[in-house]
Scaffold this active site. Structure first.
Site, PDB file in Angstrom:
ATOM      1  N   ASN A  10     -73.162  28.246  62.716  1.00 36.04           N
ATOM      2  CA  ASN A  10     -72.947  26.832  62.399  1.00 36.04           C
ATOM      3  C   ASN A  10     -71.523  26.364  62.693  1.00 36.04           C
ATOM      4  OD1 ASN A  10     -72.310  24.192  61.110  1.00 36.04           O
ATOM      5  ND2 ASN A  10     -72.635  25.106  58.969  1.00 36.04           N
ATOM      6  N   TRP A  11     -71.245  25.872  63.845  1.00 29.10           N
ATOM      7  CA  TRP A  11     -69.743  25.498  64.232  1.00 29.10           C
ATOM      8  C   TRP A  11     -69.148  24.525  63.427  1.00 29.10           C
ATOM      9  CZ3 TRP A  11     -70.266  25.745  70.561  1.00 29.10           C
ATOM     10  CH2 TRP A  11     -70.717  26.893  70.682  1.00 29.10           C
ATOM     11  N   LYS A  12     -70.012  23.739  62.860  1.00 30.14           N
ATOM     12  CA  LYS A  12     -69.257  22.531  62.109  1.00 30.14           C
ATOM     13  C   LYS A  12     -68.581  21.661  63.047  1.00 30.14           C
ATOM     14  CE  LYS A  12     -69.068  25.627  57.939  1.00 30.14           C
ATOM     15  NZ  LYS A  12     -68.509  25.661  56.853  1.00 30.14           N
ATOM     16  N   HIS A  95     -76.640  20.822  54.229  1.00 27.96           N
ATOM     17  CA  HIS A  95     -75.419  21.721  54.114  1.00 27.96           C
ATOM     18  C   HIS A  95     -74.685  21.068  53.024  1.00 27.96           C
ATOM     19  CE1 HIS A  95     -71.600  23.634  54.877  1.00 27.96           C
ATOM     20  NE2 HIS A  95     -72.621  24.603  55.680  1.00 27.96           N
ATOM     21  N   GLU A  97     -71.434  20.631  52.711  1.00 22.53           N
ATOM     22  CA  GLU A  97     -70.721  19.798  53.284  1.00 22.53           C
ATOM     23  C   GLU A  97     -71.355  18.501  53.208  1.00 22.53           C
ATOM     24  OE1 GLU A  97     -69.202  22.121  56.413  1.00 22.53           O
ATOM     25  OE2 GLU A  97     -68.090  23.539  54.890  1.00 22.53           O
ATOM     26  N   GLU A 163     -76.666  29.499  50.183  1.00 22.02           N
ATOM     27  CA  GLU A 163     -74.807  29.218  50.493  1.00 22.02           C
ATOM     28  C   GLU A 163     -74.387  28.858  49.222  1.00 22.02           C
ATOM     29  OE1 GLU A 163     -74.191  28.648  55.247  1.00 22.02           O
ATOM     30  OE2 GLU A 163     -74.310  26.775  54.198  1.00 22.02           O
ATOM     31  N   GLY A 169     -66.257  29.352  53.477  1.00 16.89           N
ATOM     32  CA  GLY A 169     -65.110  28.824  53.887  1.00 16.89           C
ATOM     33  C   GLY A 169     -63.810  29.370  52.947  1.00 16.89           C
ATOM     34  N   SER A 209     -68.785  32.800  54.034  1.00 20.30           N
ATOM     35  CA  SER A 209     -67.762  33.587  54.240  1.00 20.30           C
ATOM     36  C   SER A 209     -68.531  35.111  54.762  1.00 20.30           C
ATOM     37  CB  SER A 209     -66.936  34.157  53.248  1.00 20.30           C
ATOM     38  OG  SER A 209     -66.089  33.000  52.705  1.00 20.30           O
ATOM     39  N   GLY A 230     -70.451  30.369  59.621  1.00 22.79           N
ATOM     40  CA  GLY A 230     -69.581  29.311  59.804  1.00 22.79           C
ATOM     41  C   GLY A 230     -68.294  29.772  60.581  1.00 22.79           C
ATOM     42  N   GLY A 231     -67.222  30.082  60.036  1.00 25.12           N
ATOM     43  CA  GLY A 231     -65.802  30.221  60.622  1.00 25.12           C
ATOM     44  C   GLY A 231     -66.095  31.525  61.678  1.00 25.12           C
TER      45      GLY A 231
HETATM   46  P1  PGA Z   1     -68.361  30.109  56.432  1.00 24.96           P
HETATM   47  O1  PGA Z   1     -69.351  28.869  56.261  1.00 24.96           O
HETATM   48  O2  PGA Z   1     -69.030  31.150  57.135  1.00 24.96           O
HETATM   49  O3  PGA Z   1     -67.126  29.658  57.259  1.00 24.96           O
HETATM   50  O4  PGA Z   1     -68.087  30.315  55.158  1.00 24.96           O
HETATM   51  C1  PGA Z   1     -70.750  29.047  56.427  1.00 24.96           C
HETATM   52  C2  PGA Z   1     -71.606  27.828  56.319  1.00 24.96           C
HETATM   53  O5  PGA Z   1     -70.824  26.845  55.872  1.00 24.96           O
HETATM   54  O6  PGA Z   1     -72.619  27.384  56.835  1.00 24.96           O
END
Ligand code: PGA
Length: 254
Positions: A10-12, A95, A97, A163, A169, A209, A230-231
């Site tokens: 997930n590149w956001k 998600h 966010e 999640e 994050g 994470s 994500g990251g």
């Molecule tokens: P993260 O994000 O790996 O940066 O914690 C995961 C996500 O939001 O899908």
């Protein structure tokens, strides 16, 4: 039931078109056809360029959201059919966010997931509790509420991503035991909605994470069938290492 691991990036809101092209050119040679299923989810603007590169490769394309209507006066939204036309095969919905910053609810998440499935796409439905909810002992109640309407979806074109919001994050990954406990609960919920056989085929991903150095201990858990990253997915070497960690999971082999 053996489930093929699914690793989704997930590149956001990261990744210009040029950056996406370079990333995929580096990633593709590292992804085996007989390994875990691999999905990358760039921003909408990079999807068309990405589709050209991944076509015929083992890497599938995902989007980070879709609307529940096929078309209409919904400024700023993108429909599942529009994504399907580009060659997108997966969509992340609900998600945290989106829930936190854009008013997404359990209801809108389910509607988006149902629309994705109707357009022939696979949905990744995100659920998970906040830190305050976990500390108040409400984790299972939250997961139960977030999966109340799971029965409005089909079990086939679906993955659930657990999640925990406190792990996204933050660098605070859930312990393997915490992840397994939540995943087992979610599989139980899937059983109630879809029956035992479909639930045993459903892939439940962990997200929050995930890094190359903690992926293996999470993925070895019996009900952890992959990761939503994500990251760490923004780095080709790191994402490849996470894919590699999933490759070595005998309980998850095809
Ligand atoms: P993260 O994000 O790996 O940066 O914690 C995961 C996500 O939001 O899908």
């Amino acid at each position: 039931m053996l489930r093929r691991p699914l690793i989704a990036g997930n590149w956001k809101m990261h990744g210009s078109t040029a950056w996406t092209q370079q990333y995929l050119e580096e990633l593709l040679p590292r992804v085996a056809t007989d390994g875990p299923e691999v999905v990358v989810c760039p921003p909408f603007t990079a999807l068309a360029a990405a589709a050209v590169i991944v076509v015929g490769s083992p890497v599938a394309l995902g989007a980070q959201n879709c609307h529940w209507e096929e078309k209409g006066a919904f400024t700023g939204e993108v429909s599942a059919a529009m994504l399907a036309e580009l060659g997108v095969r997966w969509v992340i919905v609900g998600h945290s966010e989106r829930r936190q910053y854009f008013g997404e609810t359990d209801e809108t998440a389910i509607r988006r997931a149902a629309a994705a499935q109707e357009a022939g796409l696979n949905a990744i439905l995100c659920v998970g509790e906040t830190l305050a909810q976990r500390q108040a002992g409400e984790t299972f109640a939250v997961l139960e509420a977030q999966t109340r309407d799971l029965g409005r979806l089909g079990p086939a074109r679906l993955a659930i991503a657990y999640e925990p919001v406190w792990a996204i994050g933050t660098g605070h990954t859930a312990t393997p035991a915490q992840a397994q406990e939540a995943h087992a609960f979610l599989r139980q919920r899937a059983r109630q909605h879809f029956g035992a056989e479909a639930a045993s085929r459903l892939r439940i991903l962990y997200g929050g994470s995930v890094k190359p150095d903690n992926a293996a201990e999470l993925l070895v858990q019996g009900d952890v069938d992959g990761a939503l990253v994500g990251g760490a997915s923004l780095d080709v070497a790191g994402f490849s290492a996470i894919i590699q960690a999933a490759t070595g999971q005998p309980s998850l082999a095809r």
